[in-house]
Design an enzyme around this catalytic site. Structure first.
Site, PDB file in Angstrom:
ATOM      1  N   MET A 149      36.045  41.207  29.429  1.00  0.00           N
ATOM      2  CA  MET A 149      36.801  40.288  28.578  1.00  0.00           C
ATOM      3  C   MET A 149      38.283  40.415  28.904  1.00  0.00           C
ATOM      4  O   MET A 149      38.840  41.512  28.794  1.00  0.00           O
ATOM      5  CB  MET A 149      36.573  40.614  27.103  1.00  0.00           C
ATOM      6  CG  MET A 149      35.135  40.486  26.648  1.00  0.00           C
ATOM      7  SD  MET A 149      34.939  40.932  24.903  1.00  0.00           S
ATOM      8  CE  MET A 149      35.136  42.716  25.011  1.00  0.00           C
TER       9      MET A 149
ATOM     10  N   GLY B  83      41.676  43.113  25.497  1.00  0.00           N
ATOM     11  CA  GLY B  83      41.138  43.258  26.854  1.00  0.00           C
ATOM     12  C   GLY B  83      40.194  44.433  26.993  1.00  0.00           C
ATOM     13  O   GLY B  83      40.558  45.559  26.683  1.00  0.00           O
ATOM     14  N   SER B  84      38.979  44.208  27.477  1.00  0.00           N
ATOM     15  CA  SER B  84      37.999  45.284  27.470  1.00  0.00           C
ATOM     16  C   SER B  84      36.716  44.844  28.173  1.00  0.00           C
ATOM     17  O   SER B  84      36.695  43.848  28.880  1.00  0.00           O
ATOM     18  CB  SER B  84      37.702  45.682  26.019  1.00  0.00           C
ATOM     19  OG  SER B  84      37.522  44.514  25.234  1.00  0.00           O
ATOM     20  N   ARG B  85      35.632  45.599  27.928  1.00  0.00           N
ATOM     21  CA  ARG B  85      34.362  45.323  28.597  1.00  0.00           C
ATOM     22  C   ARG B  85      33.202  45.776  27.721  1.00  0.00           C
ATOM     23  O   ARG B  85      33.335  46.715  26.934  1.00  0.00           O
ATOM     24  CB  ARG B  85      34.356  46.070  29.925  1.00  0.00           C
ATOM     25  CG  ARG B  85      33.044  46.128  30.646  1.00  0.00           C
ATOM     26  CD  ARG B  85      33.236  46.824  31.980  1.00  0.00           C
ATOM     27  NE  ARG B  85      32.088  47.603  32.388  1.00  0.00           N
ATOM     28  CZ  ARG B  85      32.100  48.447  33.414  1.00  0.00           C
ATOM     29  NH1 ARG B  85      33.194  48.631  34.116  1.00  0.00           N
ATOM     30  NH2 ARG B  85      31.014  49.113  33.723  1.00  0.00           N
TER      31      ARG B  85
END
Length: 235
Positions: free
Chosen positions: A105, A192-194
């Site tokens: 993301m 922001g990440s995953r």
């Protein structure tokens, strides 16, 4: 045929903002107001950040396909990795590779996280760690993360929220022994990440590397034998 009134049309066009975002939006708005007395340029910059923050915390409704045979994307983003991987040790799962689908993301995606399946949460565990670029493969084992293990009618599935370079706060509202429905909201990662989804045996991936996913709507894997490895092109 009855036409919608203007207020109804406007109301349906507005995307709800998650409550976690209002303090940040208010903070940026106050900064923009103060800067307006000193610099027009800085005011517009702060106003732009206020709008971006509102978009970041948007929480739209999603239409989720409901079936025990489907695994749904837990987040908006891009499929950044597909392949076998050993799940993080803190999840308490067997130390054997499972099929993993990773969704990255960026800071412009909606960051609400949704359950990929219907089932019962058997484990929720937070692990402190680094803040490497979430697109790196080693982010799965080295970054700060929060994992959920969910028992379903088709086996055990795990979903892991992973912090990134900018993301410094992982939120998870669900607890052990709670039940989740497919597409139900369970958390949020700021900025922001995953997310990694570890699939049970028999699940067949039906998304491609680089494909854009919609959280709560895109089917990323199936158990009914109807999955296929899509032929893709970039255009």
């Amino acid at each position: 045929m009855q036409l919608d009134s203007l207020p109804d049309t406007i109301r349906r066009s507005l995307v709800p903002i998650h409550r976690e975002g209002w303090p940040f939006i208010a903070g940026f708005a106050v900064i923009a107001f103060v800067l307006s007395y000193f610099s027009t340029t800085l005011f517009w910059l702060a106003l732009g950040l206020t709008i971006w923050c509102a978009l970041f915390f948007r929480d739209p409704q999603r239409v989720t396909p409901v079936s025990d045979d489907f695994v749904i994307s837990p987040a908006d983003g891009r499929v950044s990795a597909i392949g076998q991987a050993v799940p993080p040790s803190e999840l308490g799962l067997p130390e054997t590779p499972m099929m993993r689908v990773s969704i990255f993301m960026n800071v412009f995606n909606c960051h609400i996280n949704r359950s990929p399946v219907t089932g019962r949460i058997t484990r929720v565990v937070h692990k402190s760690g680094s803040f490497l670029n979430a697109e790196l493969d080693k982010a799965s084992s080295e970054n700060e993360r929060n994992g959920l293990v969910i028992e379903t009618a088709r086996g055990t599935i795990a979903v892991v929220q992973i912090a990134g370079l900018v993301a410094r706060r992982i939120l998870c509202w669900s607890r052990e022994e709670e039940s989740l429905g497919a597409g139900e909201r369970f958390g949020l990662i700021r900025f922001g990440s995953r997310l990694d989804v570890y699939l049970p045996e028999g699940a067949e991936v039906c998304v491609a590397l680089g494909q854009t996913t919609v959280g709560g709507e895109t089917i990323i894997a199936r158990h009914d034998g109807a999955a296929f490895a899509p032929v893709t092109r970039v255009a």
